[in-house]
Each structure stands twice: as C-alpha cells, then as structure tokens.
Design a protein around this motif. Sequence first.
Motif, PDB file in Angstrom:
ATOM      1  N   LYS A   1       0.933   0.318   1.529  1.00  0.00           N
ATOM      2  CA  LYS A   1       1.440  -0.750   0.669  1.00  0.00           C
ATOM      3  C   LYS A   1       1.124  -0.471  -0.796  1.00  0.00           C
ATOM      4  N   LEU A   2      -0.060   0.035  -1.037  1.00  0.00           N
ATOM      5  CA  LEU A   2      -0.455   0.371  -2.411  1.00  0.00           C
ATOM      6  C   LEU A   2       0.462   1.456  -2.971  1.00  0.00           C
ATOM      7  N   LEU A   3       0.715   2.497  -2.205  1.00  0.00           N
ATOM      8  CA  LEU A   3       1.601   3.574  -2.657  1.00  0.00           C
ATOM      9  C   LEU A   3       3.030   3.078  -2.852  1.00  0.00           C
ATOM     10  N   ALA A   4       3.496   2.213  -1.969  1.00  0.00           N
ATOM     11  CA  ALA A   4       4.857   1.677  -2.102  1.00  0.00           C
ATOM     12  C   ALA A   4       4.999   0.871  -3.382  1.00  0.00           C
ATOM     13  N   ARG A   5       3.970   0.113  -3.717  1.00  0.00           N
ATOM     14  CA  ARG A   5       4.025  -0.667  -4.958  1.00  0.00           C
ATOM     15  C   ARG A   5       4.042   0.259  -6.174  1.00  0.00           C
ATOM     16  N   ARG A   6       3.275   1.318  -6.114  1.00  0.00           N
ATOM     17  CA  ARG A   6       3.261   2.263  -7.241  1.00  0.00           C
ATOM     18  C   ARG A   6       4.619   2.936  -7.399  1.00  0.00           C
ATOM     19  N   VAL A   7       5.212   3.350  -6.284  1.00  0.00           N
ATOM     20  CA  VAL A   7       6.521   4.010  -6.329  1.00  0.00           C
ATOM     21  C   VAL A   7       7.575   3.058  -6.868  1.00  0.00           C
ATOM     22  N   ASN A   8       7.484   1.792  -6.526  1.00  0.00           N
ATOM     23  CA  ASN A   8       8.462   0.797  -6.980  1.00  0.00           C
ATOM     24  C   ASN A   8       8.149   0.263  -8.371  1.00  0.00           C
ATOM     25  N   GLY A   9       7.094   0.777  -8.997  1.00  0.00           N
ATOM     26  CA  GLY A   9       6.758   0.363 -10.346  1.00  0.00           C
ATOM     27  C   GLY A   9       6.071  -0.981 -10.432  1.00  0.00           C
ATOM     28  N   GLN A  10       5.580  -1.494  -9.341  1.00  0.00           N
ATOM     29  CA  GLN A  10       4.866  -2.771  -9.336  1.00  0.00           C
ATOM     30  C   GLN A  10       3.373  -2.506  -9.450  1.00  0.00           C
ATOM     31  N   SER A  11       2.676  -3.432 -10.063  1.00  0.00           N
ATOM     32  CA  SER A  11       1.225  -3.266 -10.122  1.00  0.00           C
ATOM     33  C   SER A  11       0.630  -3.680  -8.783  1.00  0.00           C
ATOM     34  N   PRO A  12      -0.384  -2.967  -8.350  1.00  0.00           N
ATOM     35  CA  PRO A  12      -0.998  -3.311  -7.066  1.00  0.00           C
ATOM     36  C   PRO A  12      -1.674  -4.670  -7.136  1.00  0.00           C
ATOM     37  N   SER A  13      -1.649  -5.366  -6.023  1.00  0.00           N
ATOM     38  CA  SER A  13      -2.341  -6.656  -5.987  1.00  0.00           C
ATOM     39  C   SER A  13      -3.841  -6.397  -5.993  1.00  0.00           C
ATOM     40  N   PRO A  14      -4.635  -7.338  -6.493  1.00  0.00           N
ATOM     41  CA  PRO A  14      -6.093  -7.135  -6.511  1.00  0.00           C
ATOM     42  C   PRO A  14      -6.653  -6.853  -5.113  1.00  0.00           C
ATOM     43  N   LYS A  15      -6.065  -7.465  -4.092  1.00  0.00           N
ATOM     44  CA  LYS A  15      -6.535  -7.234  -2.729  1.00  0.00           C
ATOM     45  C   LYS A  15      -6.325  -5.781  -2.316  1.00  0.00           C
ATOM     46  N   ASP A  16      -5.150  -5.213  -2.640  1.00  0.00           N
ATOM     47  CA  ASP A  16      -4.884  -3.816  -2.285  1.00  0.00           C
ATOM     48  C   ASP A  16      -5.829  -2.862  -2.998  1.00  0.00           C
ATOM     49  N   ALA A  17      -6.035  -3.103  -4.275  1.00  0.00           N
ATOM     50  CA  ALA A  17      -6.900  -2.207  -5.049  1.00  0.00           C
ATOM     51  C   ALA A  17      -8.323  -2.289  -4.558  1.00  0.00           C
ATOM     52  N   ARG A  18      -8.763  -3.462  -4.123  1.00  0.00           N
ATOM     53  CA  ARG A  18     -10.130  -3.666  -3.673  1.00  0.00           C
ATOM     54  C   ARG A  18     -10.385  -3.047  -2.299  1.00  0.00           C
ATOM     55  N   THR A  19      -9.403  -3.088  -1.405  1.00  0.00           N
ATOM     56  CA  THR A  19      -9.633  -2.684  -0.018  1.00  0.00           C
ATOM     57  C   THR A  19      -9.136  -1.281   0.307  1.00  0.00           C
ATOM     58  N   ALA A  20      -8.371  -0.649  -0.547  1.00  0.00           N
ATOM     59  CA  ALA A  20      -7.809   0.671  -0.209  1.00  0.00           C
ATOM     60  C   ALA A  20      -8.815   1.775  -0.375  1.00  0.00           C
TER      61      ALA A  20
END
Length: 136
Positions: free
Chosen positions: A117-136
């Motif tokens: 999910k984190l990589l998909a958000r980066r590819v789509n140009g979206q900023s990662p949610s705080p939850k993704d950044a914290r748990t990945a």
Amino acid sequence: LPAITPLLLLPMLVAAGHHATGAFEYLRPYIAAATVGLSLVTAPAFLNRLMMSKPMAYVAETSYAVYVFHGMLTATWLGEGSTIVKYAKRPLLIAATFALAHLSTRYYEARMIRIGKLLARRVNGQSPSPKDARTA
C-alpha cells in the motif's frame, strides 16, 4: 427464497459431477457456486451470526495460509508412515499448520500488504498515511 432452495440444486450438482452427463459436466462449477450462494442467502439467523463471529473471521483470514502450510507439512515427516502413525501425528500436523499459518498471516503477510500500500501510494503520487509510514 425458501431454505430448501439450495437442496433443489444438489441433484443437478451430483449429475454434473458424473462423466456420463456429457456437456452438462461443464456446468458443475456454476451449479456449485449457485448452491453455495443460495445456501448463504437462505441461511438461518443463527448460522449467519456464527459465520460473522470473530473465530470464523480468523479462519477466513488465515485459510489460504492453512492451505499452503498444510500441503507443505504433509510432504515432511509429519505426513509419512503407516496409516496408524499418520493418525498419531495428525494433532501435531494440525497444530503446526495453524501455528505457521498464524505467524505467516500476522507477521509476514500483514507487513507485506502495508508495504504494498505504501509503494502504491508513492507510485500514484499520494503521500503515505501516517499509519503506513509508522508500520511499514
């Protein structure tokens, strides 16, 4: 729909599973899916509550890992031996299968999903949610 509806499809399902029915055999997956679907739709309330319970949610969540690990573990010493020896090892096989499935689902699969999910958000140009950044 009456609760007996799925039972009306069972003779067709049995017939579709026999090679003598010819081309009717090709309908077997569709008849099976319709039987299962109607069984879920016409299920009594207590069965619906049971299927929505936390233990059943856990079984659904880990079912693929159980399938994979069971196949792998039956190819080890847990699946070898005479019939009596295999049955004696069966509780250990079941325990090991569920333990590995639990560990795999909770610690490996869940983390890989978060990273995906984190990589998909980066590819789509979206900023990662705080939850993704914290748990990945």
